[in-house]
Motif scaffolding. Structure first.
Motif, PDB file in Angstrom:
ATOM      1  N   ALA A   3      -4.470   4.599   1.976  1.00  0.00           N
ATOM      2  CA  ALA A   3      -3.767   3.720   1.041  1.00  0.00           C
ATOM      3  C   ALA A   3      -2.866   4.558   0.153  1.00  0.00           C
ATOM      4  O   ALA A   3      -3.113   5.752  -0.050  1.00  0.00           O
ATOM      5  CB  ALA A   3      -4.749   2.919   0.197  1.00  0.00           C
TER       6      ALA A   3
ATOM      7  N   TYR B  86       0.481   0.306  -0.324  1.00  0.00           N
ATOM      8  CA  TYR B  86       0.563   0.401   1.125  1.00  0.00           C
ATOM      9  C   TYR B  86      -0.838   0.693   1.671  1.00  0.00           C
ATOM     10  O   TYR B  86      -1.613   1.431   1.044  1.00  0.00           O
ATOM     11  CB  TYR B  86       1.511   1.529   1.531  1.00  0.00           C
ATOM     12  CG  TYR B  86       2.849   1.465   0.840  1.00  0.00           C
ATOM     13  CD1 TYR B  86       3.058   2.139  -0.357  1.00  0.00           C
ATOM     14  CD2 TYR B  86       3.906   0.720   1.377  1.00  0.00           C
ATOM     15  CE1 TYR B  86       4.283   2.070  -0.998  1.00  0.00           C
ATOM     16  CE2 TYR B  86       5.133   0.660   0.732  1.00  0.00           C
ATOM     17  CZ  TYR B  86       5.310   1.335  -0.454  1.00  0.00           C
ATOM     18  OH  TYR B  86       6.524   1.270  -1.098  1.00  0.00           O
ATOM     19  N   TYR B  87      -1.130   0.137   2.847  1.00  0.00           N
ATOM     20  CA  TYR B  87      -2.456   0.296   3.422  1.00  0.00           C
ATOM     21  C   TYR B  87      -2.391   0.566   4.918  1.00  0.00           C
ATOM     22  O   TYR B  87      -1.504   0.050   5.612  1.00  0.00           O
ATOM     23  CB  TYR B  87      -3.294  -0.964   3.190  1.00  0.00           C
ATOM     24  CG  TYR B  87      -3.529  -1.273   1.741  1.00  0.00           C
ATOM     25  CD1 TYR B  87      -2.692  -2.128   1.037  1.00  0.00           C
ATOM     26  CD2 TYR B  87      -4.585  -0.676   1.056  1.00  0.00           C
ATOM     27  CE1 TYR B  87      -2.902  -2.401  -0.301  1.00  0.00           C
ATOM     28  CE2 TYR B  87      -4.806  -0.939  -0.288  1.00  0.00           C
ATOM     29  CZ  TYR B  87      -3.953  -1.801  -0.959  1.00  0.00           C
ATOM     30  OH  TYR B  87      -4.165  -2.053  -2.292  1.00  0.00           O
TER      31      TYR B  87
ATOM     32  N   ASP C 194      -3.708  -0.237   8.569  1.00  0.00           N
ATOM     33  CA  ASP C 194      -4.143  -1.502   9.153  1.00  0.00           C
ATOM     34  C   ASP C 194      -5.666  -1.625   9.164  1.00  0.00           C
ATOM     35  O   ASP C 194      -6.217  -2.711   9.005  1.00  0.00           O
ATOM     36  CB  ASP C 194      -3.612  -1.637  10.581  1.00  0.00           C
ATOM     37  CG  ASP C 194      -2.120  -1.900  10.619  1.00  0.00           C
ATOM     38  OD1 ASP C 194      -1.516  -1.712  11.683  1.00  0.00           O
ATOM     39  OD2 ASP C 194      -1.547  -2.288   9.573  1.00  0.00           O
TER      40      ASP C 194
ATOM     41  N   LYS D 209      -6.717  -2.799   5.575  1.00  0.00           N
ATOM     42  CA  LYS D 209      -5.983  -3.879   4.916  1.00  0.00           C
ATOM     43  C   LYS D 209      -6.892  -5.094   4.739  1.00  0.00           C
ATOM     44  O   LYS D 209      -7.586  -5.509   5.657  1.00  0.00           O
ATOM     45  CB  LYS D 209      -4.757  -4.233   5.752  1.00  0.00           C
ATOM     46  CG  LYS D 209      -3.622  -4.870   5.002  1.00  0.00           C
ATOM     47  CD  LYS D 209      -2.386  -4.972   5.867  1.00  0.00           C
ATOM     48  CE  LYS D 209      -1.766  -3.630   6.132  1.00  0.00           C
ATOM     49  NZ  LYS D 209      -0.508  -3.711   6.903  1.00  0.00           N
TER      50      LYS D 209
ATOM     51  N   THR E 215      -8.509  -1.781  -1.884  1.00  0.00           N
ATOM     52  CA  THR E 215      -7.448  -1.992  -2.857  1.00  0.00           C
ATOM     53  C   THR E 215      -7.229  -0.710  -3.638  1.00  0.00           C
ATOM     54  O   THR E 215      -8.176  -0.154  -4.217  1.00  0.00           O
ATOM     55  CB  THR E 215      -7.811  -3.118  -3.835  1.00  0.00           C
ATOM     56  OG1 THR E 215      -8.057  -4.332  -3.102  1.00  0.00           O
ATOM     57  CG2 THR E 215      -6.666  -3.361  -4.809  1.00  0.00           C
TER      58      THR E 215
END
Length: 129
Positions: free
Chosen positions: A49, A59-60, A62, A65, A69
Motif C-alpha cells: 500500500a 494505492y493498494y 490487488d 484491496k 487501509t
C-alpha cells in the motif's frame, strides 16, 4: 533521508485484524510519500500500500484491496496500515518506506521499491489458522 520505525506486528488468527504503525523522524514527514511493502520467506519484497504526501491519494496491491487501509497523521509523523480479514498468505515481514517524490511521479511509480529512499527495519506479521 527519513528514519523509520515500525511497530504493531504480531501473531493473529485468520480473519482477525492488526494495525501497523510507522514512526518517522528526520526529513519533514509531510514532504515524504509513504509506502508499505512485505516480504514472505523465500519470496521477493512486494508492494502492499502507499499514500501520497498529503494523504489525498492511496494505492493498494490487488491482494489487499478492500481489506487493508493505509493512512497518515502528519501531526504525529506516523503512517498506519490497518489490516482486516487477515489471511494465511498475509504472513510476512512488513516494511515501511519513505520517498521524496511529489504526487505526479508517485502516482505512476508508487509500487516500485526504487521510488523509496528510506526503509524501516520491518515488523513480523504471522497469521495462523
Amino acid at each position: 533521508q527519513v528514519q523509520l520505525v515500525e511497530s504493531g506486528g504480531g501473531l493473529v488468527r485468520v480473519g482477525n485484524s492488526l494495525r501497523l504503525s510507522c514512526a518517522a523522524s528526520g526529513r519533514t514527514f509531510s514532504s515524504a510519500a509513504m509506502g508499505w511493502f512485505r516480504q514472505a520467506p523465500g519470496k521477493e519484497r512486494e508492494f502492499v500500500a502507499a499514500i501520497s504526501r498529503s494523504g489525498g491519494s492511496t494505492y493498494y496491491a490487488d491482494s489487499v484491496k478492500g481489506r487493508f487501509t493505509i493512512s497518515r497523521d502528519n501531526a504525529k509523523n506516523t503512517v498506519y496500515l490497518q489490516m482486516n480479514s487477515l489471511k494465511l498468505e498475509d504472513t510476512a515481514v512488513y516494511y515501511c518506506a519513505a520517498g521524496p517524490f511529489g504526487d505526479t511521479y508517485f502516482s505512476r511509480n508508487y509500487y516500485l521499491r526504487s521510488t523509496y529512499d528510506s526503509w524501516g527495519q520491518g515488523t513480523q506479521v504471522t497469521v495462523s489458522s
